[in-house]
Design an enzyme around this catalytic site. Structure first.
Site, short mmCIF file in Angstrom:
data_model
loop_
_atom_site.label_atom_id
_atom_site.label_comp_id
_atom_site.label_asym_id
_atom_site.label_seq_id
_atom_site.Cartn_x
_atom_site.Cartn_y
_atom_site.Cartn_z
N LYS A 1 0.83 -1.21 0.00
CA LYS A 1 0.00 0.00 0.00
C LYS A 1 0.87 1.26 0.00
CE LYS A 1 -2.74 0.97 3.69
NZ LYS A 1 -2.48 2.34 4.18
N SER A 2 1.83 1.33 0.90
CA SER A 2 2.67 2.54 0.98
C SER A 2 3.40 2.79 -0.34
CB SER A 2 3.74 2.38 2.07
OG SER A 2 3.15 2.39 3.33
N ARG B 1 3.11 5.98 -3.34
CA ARG B 1 4.28 6.73 -3.79
C ARG B 1 4.50 6.55 -5.29
NH1 ARG B 1 4.30 5.66 1.43
NH2 ARG B 1 5.65 6.79 2.90
N GLY C 1 -4.86 8.25 5.38
CA GLY C 1 -3.93 9.21 5.98
C GLY C 1 -2.73 9.46 5.09
N GLN D 1 4.86 9.31 6.93
CA GLN D 1 3.93 10.18 6.19
C GLN D 1 4.39 11.64 6.28
OE1 GLN D 1 0.05 9.29 7.78
NE2 GLN D 1 -0.11 7.35 6.68
N ASP E 1 2.19 -0.93 11.81
CA ASP E 1 0.88 -1.40 11.36
C ASP E 1 0.62 -2.85 11.75
OD1 ASP E 1 0.50 1.08 10.32
OD2 ASP E 1 1.11 0.55 8.29
N LYS F 1 -4.29 6.33 14.66
CA LYS F 1 -4.38 5.63 13.36
C LYS F 1 -5.85 5.62 12.93
CE LYS F 1 -0.09 4.90 12.72
NZ LYS F 1 0.56 5.58 11.60
N ARG G 1 -6.14 2.31 18.12
CA ARG G 1 -5.94 0.85 18.08
C ARG G 1 -5.62 0.27 19.45
NH1 ARG G 1 -2.88 0.57 12.16
NH2 ARG G 1 -4.82 0.49 10.98
N ARG H 1 -7.20 -2.99 9.62
CA ARG H 1 -6.27 -3.91 10.28
C ARG H 1 -6.91 -4.56 11.51
NH1 ARG H 1 -2.35 -3.37 6.77
NH2 ARG H 1 -1.65 -1.30 6.17
C1 S3P Z 1 2.61 5.00 6.13
C2 S3P Z 1 3.28 5.32 7.28
C3 S3P Z 1 2.86 4.88 8.61
C4 S3P Z 1 1.79 3.79 8.56
C5 S3P Z 1 0.77 4.02 7.51
C6 S3P Z 1 1.41 4.17 6.13
C7 S3P Z 1 3.14 5.50 4.84
O1 S3P Z 1 2.41 5.98 9.32
O2 S3P Z 1 1.17 3.65 9.82
O3 S3P Z 1 -0.16 2.95 7.46
O4 S3P Z 1 2.72 5.01 3.78
O5 S3P Z 1 3.99 6.40 4.88
P1 S3P Z 1 3.40 7.04 10.02
O6 S3P Z 1 3.28 8.30 9.27
O7 S3P Z 1 2.93 7.13 11.42
O8 S3P Z 1 4.81 6.50 9.91
#
Ligand code: S3P
Length: 429
Positions: A22-23, A27, A94, A169, A315, A342, A346, A388
């Site tokens: 996903k991350s 990007r 997010g 993020q 996560d 989150k 959680r 999750r």
């Molecule tokens: C993510 C970073 C994480 C993670 C989120 C995805 C990302 O958050 O919890 O699900 O894609 O950069 P943080 O910004 O707290 O590191």
């Protein structure tokens, strides 16, 4: 609201390829959009969250086409995005909201970002403060009780900044803004967070240096790459890894899983707990380390999970909590206060729902203490609209004494729409 009845299951067996990360998918879409020329993205995750980023890039004037084996993004170059005609909807994501805020801060137009009720509660000041130090103009406005983030594009300057909390993020939002700044952006984090933006930017020709807990990026005119292959998501694989460890007689193989050290601390933790997990065929896909994982049912012992390890398993805490209910002794998770902001809180949600199943779990301000092993009960639990939580509770159901109804199960679409189909593929019939 969708409910799903999940049953205790027989051993898991066979091989599976979980969907793309996903991350990295977010990007890949964003960076391809502002690159020069056409980028073919292979194995992009097709889920609600990634769909939001894709639609937003289209709103900003980027042409995206689907081909049989790839998504084709026609990059518009760094200065080719166009003003959107309506607020950009980020849904539950997010990552979309934070990364887009950084990208939009340096454009020559204004935009607005909004999302669902859960996203309204996710903190934005941590992104807005450092962006304002770069000269950005960003405001959180109340629009009939809902949040809207207004970004008025501005010329940006460089930044030297220590992030108070490790966050990929926030770091990525500042790096994206840094591509448009007239000076370098240097960032430090208290603990290293995932480095996917760094790796992808370097592969596209950016001027960037990074190490554990720091990065320095400079503005550049052109980014370019022909193809990006997204590795399979470790965070999605984690549910099957823990399920196979907990369900007696299971043995599964998970193909080509991302095992970047910034993401896969859960593997080390589970091995320390006695989990039999073998990593074979290590290789590099899309600039990231991947491997096939062989997982066998194992008896687990409790462990200590200290703050320095949390960012690289952020996560995976929900599924680690389920594993801990089946491990002998008390597992302590410390320094995980970020879990409260989150998709849901959680720490609270895990404590309430796993307690309902009979688990011995204590909520702490920044963590959890879980004592096992406990034979879990069936019943009805909530996902809190958190993907999750829904998947972690499915694994809890697999080792419970009776079926479990999980409310608001649709949330799995955020990161893993085919989760239940894939789960069924591994259940021995
Ligand atoms: C993510 C970073 C994480 C993670 C989120 C995805 C990302 O958050 O919890 O699900 O894609 O950069 P943080 O910004 O707290 O590191």
């Amino acid at each position: 609201m969708s409910s799903q009845v999940c049953h205790p299951v027989t051993p898991l067996e066979g091989a599976l390829s979980v969907p793309g990360d996903k991350s990295i998918s977010h990007r890949a879409l964003i960076l391809s959009a502002i690159s020069e020329g056409t980028v073919r993205i292979k194995n992009l995750l097709c889920s609600d969250d990634v769909g939001r980023t894709m639609m937003i890039m289209q709103e900003l004037g980027v042409r995206i086409e689907e081909e049989a084996d790839a998504l084709v993004v026609h990059g518009v170059g760094k200065h080719g995005l166009t003003a959107p005609s309506k607020p950009l909807y980020c849904g539950n994501s997010g990552t979309t909201l934070r990364l887009m805020t950084g990208l939009l801060a340096g454009q020559n137009f204004s935009s607005q970002l909004n999302g669902d009720a859960s996203l309204d509660a996710r903190p934005m000041q941590r992104v807005i403060d450092p962006l304002e130090q770069m000269g950005a103009h960003i405001e959180e406005k109340n629009n009939e009780g809902r949040r809207i983030v207004v970004v008025r594009g501005q010329p940006l300057r460089g930044l030297d900044y220590d992030l108070p909390i490790a966050s990929a993020q926030v770091k990525s939002a500042l790096m994206l803004a840094g591509l448009y700044a007239n000076g370098p952006v240097s960032l430090k984090e208290p603990h290293p967070s995932r480095d996917h933006t760094e790796r992808m930017l370097v592969s596209m020709g950016a001027r960037l240096e990074w190490g554990a807990g720091w990065v320095r990026v400079e503005g550049i005119e052109k980014l370019s790459i022909k193809e990006i292959e997204v590795p399979n998501d470790f965070s999605s694989a984690a549910f099957f890894i823990v399920a196979a460890l907990l369900i007696p007689e299971s043995q599964i193989k998970l193909n080509a899983v991302l095992v970047s050290p910034t993401r896969s601390a859960l593997l080390d933790i589970l091995k320390e707990m006695g989990g039999e997990i073998d990593m074979i065929n290590s290789r590099v896909i899309g600039g990231e380390k991947v491997a096939d994982l062989i997982v066998q049912a194992s008896r687990l012992q409790s462990t200590e999970c200290p703050p320095a390890r949390i960012p690289s398993m952020l996560d995976e805490i929900p599924i680690l909590a389920v594993a801990a209910t089946q491990a002998k002794g008390t597992t302590r998770i410390v320094g995980a206060g970020e879990l409260r902001v989150k998709e849901t809180d959680r720490l609270r949600a895990l404590t309430l729902e796993l307690s309902l199943l009979g688990a011995q779990i204590k909520e702490q301000p920044d963590g959890l203490a879980i004592t096992g092993p406990t034979r879990l009960k069936g019943g009805t639990v909530k996902s809190y609209g958190d993907h999750r939580m829904a998947m972690a509770l499915t694994v809890a159901a697999a080792v419970a004494q009776a079926p479990l109804t999980i409310e608001d199960y649709d949330a799995v679409k955020v990161s893993y729409p085919e989760f239940l189909e894939d789960w069924q593929k591994l259940v021995r019939n």
